[in-house]
Motif scaffolding. Structure first.
Motif, PDB file in Angstrom:
ATOM      1  N   SER A   4       0.811  -0.552  -0.232  1.00 14.50           N
ATOM      2  CA  SER A   4       0.555   0.330   0.067  1.00 14.50           C
ATOM      3  C   SER A   4       0.712   1.331   0.232  1.00 14.50           C
ATOM      4  N   GLY A   5       0.344   2.242  -0.381  1.00 15.13           N
ATOM      5  CA  GLY A   5       1.090   3.474  -0.488  1.00 15.13           C
ATOM      6  C   GLY A   5       1.641   4.064   1.038  1.00 15.13           C
ATOM      7  N   LEU A   6       0.781   3.346   1.893  1.00 16.52           N
ATOM      8  CA  LEU A   6       1.002   4.055   3.283  1.00 16.52           C
ATOM      9  C   LEU A   6       2.402   3.206   3.638  1.00 16.52           C
ATOM     10  N   ARG A   7       2.152   1.978   3.132  1.00 20.25           N
ATOM     11  CA  ARG A   7       3.373   1.097   3.547  1.00 20.25           C
ATOM     12  C   ARG A   7       4.559   1.572   3.021  1.00 20.25           C
ATOM     13  N   VAL A   8       4.496   1.477   1.569  1.00 24.30           N
ATOM     14  CA  VAL A   8       6.280   2.290   0.526  1.00 24.30           C
ATOM     15  C   VAL A   8       6.380   3.506   1.681  1.00 24.30           C
ATOM     16  N   LEU A   9       5.989   4.214   2.069  1.00 28.95           N
ATOM     17  CA  LEU A   9       6.343   5.698   2.662  1.00 28.95           C
ATOM     18  C   LEU A   9       6.880   5.007   4.302  1.00 28.95           C
ATOM     19  N   GLY A  18      11.636  -2.955   6.888  1.00 25.82           N
ATOM     20  CA  GLY A  18      10.528  -4.506   7.284  1.00 25.82           C
ATOM     21  C   GLY A  18      10.100  -5.243   6.387  1.00 25.82           C
ATOM     22  N   TRP A  19      10.839  -4.867   5.057  1.00 27.49           N
ATOM     23  CA  TRP A  19      10.090  -5.877   4.466  1.00 27.49           C
ATOM     24  C   TRP A  19      10.852  -6.981   3.975  1.00 27.49           C
TER      25      TRP A  19
END
Length: 417
Positions: A4-9, A18-19
């Motif tokens: 999601s955009g939030l996760r990428v940010l 965290g990946w």
């Protein structure tokens, strides 16, 4: 892991620590219901659709190298559905529809860009041929717009329209055509298949195919024997070699196709462009490099590199079409091994050996076919019936002569397709 955009940010602000791995790295089991030989785009998409659409989980994908190391990472990334003949037309139309929903389906950014494809024509005869092709595309339900010379100039003002030998008369515009990121396609399908229980086994070369009483029973690999109820061969340019392990001789020749990329440049080419008087095609990647290619090297080979005469030929075609390309520095080149059929169209079929299936003969069309090839091959392997979009891709057409699909109209010489 969902994106999601939030996760990428969040990951960007915290050092991307965290990946996790995008797919599992299991040890091979002693037995599977289905073994897929080949972990390229077609093999991974086959595994994905077997799990997603047919609920099959006990599947292994065997890749002799690493995911993305074969043809799926060695192409010019073009996606299109501008085929003319029945059989090819409906198949690539099906593939393009799958491309358009692929990122949402996989929850993975494959960077699919529908920037449009323009096939140029340079004579009255070519105009007529492309008008006929465009009408066939529209009848299939796809899009096609016949552009005049000035219509092409509005889209591509930097071309050499007044070249003495090859003046540009116009072009056939396919707005839904475009490009995608080849590596991301492999990674997205690998991740999707692994999440559904498929074992993706890298560095596992198949060295033999076991048969008993006219039926396949498993494979021998560099990591030991694996029993299987069904075996699917999806190995592109190595199709003839792997099929020979089962005593088969395919109507396939393997040829090298070179591709090239320049240094990164500011945006200049918004479309995919195909030159009508020389086999040359070009687009610009998101990193700014001009990605282009041309003809086969014209001799059979399993090498993933080409020779200098063809390099010169491709550069000459590029300079003829757009002289400005001469200012760009070529950064690197590479070669893919093309599995060429006598009629230039693919094979998705059962073999005469019970439980053994073959998906090959993609010629120039391998990357754009990845979603539909996997979707149709999965349907065949799971149900033993051909998918409606691929029912003409029969292996026995080369024995009987019925149903040949010579899209290029160049006869039965493999390297002319």
């Amino acid at each position: 892991m969902r994106f999601s955009g939030l996760r990428v940010l969040k990951e960007g602000l915290t050092g991307n620590k965290g990946w996790g791995p995008h797919w599992r790295d299991p040890e091979p089991k002693a037995e599977y219901d289905i073994v897929i030989i080949g972990g390229g785009g077609h093999g991974l998409s086959t595994a994905y659709y077997l799990a997603r659409e047919h609920g099959l989980k006990n599947i292994a994908v065997l890749e002799k190298g690493y995911i993305g190391g074969g043809n799926v990472g060695r192409n010019t990334t073009i996606v299109r559905a501008n085929y003319f003949l029945p059989g090819n037309s409906e198949f690539y139309s099906h593939s393009l529809k799958l491309w358009e929903g692929l990122e949402e389906d996989l929850n993975y950014n494959v960077m699919h860009s529908q920037r449009g494809l323009i096939n140029l024509f340079h004579s009255d005869g070519q105009r007529d041929a492309f008008a006929r092709r465009g009408n066939a595309m529209i009848n299939q339900g796809d899009d096609a717009i016949l552009l005049s010379r000035e219509g092409v100039r509005k889209h591509l003002p930097y071309l050499d329209f007044d070249n003495v030998r090859f003046p540009i008369y116009g072009g056939l515009y396919h707005p839904r055509g475009g490009t995608a990121r080849h590596d991301a396609v492999a990674w997205g399908y690998a991740r999707g298949a692994s999440d559904r229980g498929v074992d993706i086994i890298q560095n596992c070369e198949v060295t033999g195919i076991d048969r008993e009483g006219g039926r396949v029973t498993g494979v021998q690999t560099s990591r030991g024997g694996i029993r299987a109820k069904k075996v699917a061969i999806v190995v592109a340019g190595r199709s003839g070699q792997v099929a020979a392990m089962a005593g088969m001789r395919l109507p396939i020749e393997s040829h090298v196709l070179q591709a090239f990329v320049t240094e990164g440049l500011k945006p200049v080419i918004d479309h995919v462009i195909s030159f009508g008087m020389g086999h040359f095609y070009i687009s610009q990647s998101d990193k700014g490099g001009l990605v282009f290619g041309g003809d086969l090297d014209m001799y059979a080979s399993y090498a993933q590199r080409g020779n200098l005469p063809l390099v010169e030929h491709v550069m000459e075609a590029g300079m003829t079409l757009m002289p400005m390309i001469g200012k760009a520095r070529v950064l690197r080149s590479w070669g893919g091994i093309m599995d060429m059929t006598p009629d230039g169209s693919p094979i998705i079929d059962k073999t005469d050996i019970d439980g053994l299936y073959i998906d090959c003969g993609w010629c120039y069309g391998g990357f754009k076919a990845v979603p539909a090839s996997g979707n149709c091959f999965a349907h065949l392997v799971a149900t033993d019936r051909p998918h409606p979009a691929a029912e003409r891709f029969r292996l026995d057409r080369f024995r009987t002569g019925n149903g040949l699909m010579d899209e290029e109209g160049t006869g039965s010489q493999h390297n002319l397709h």
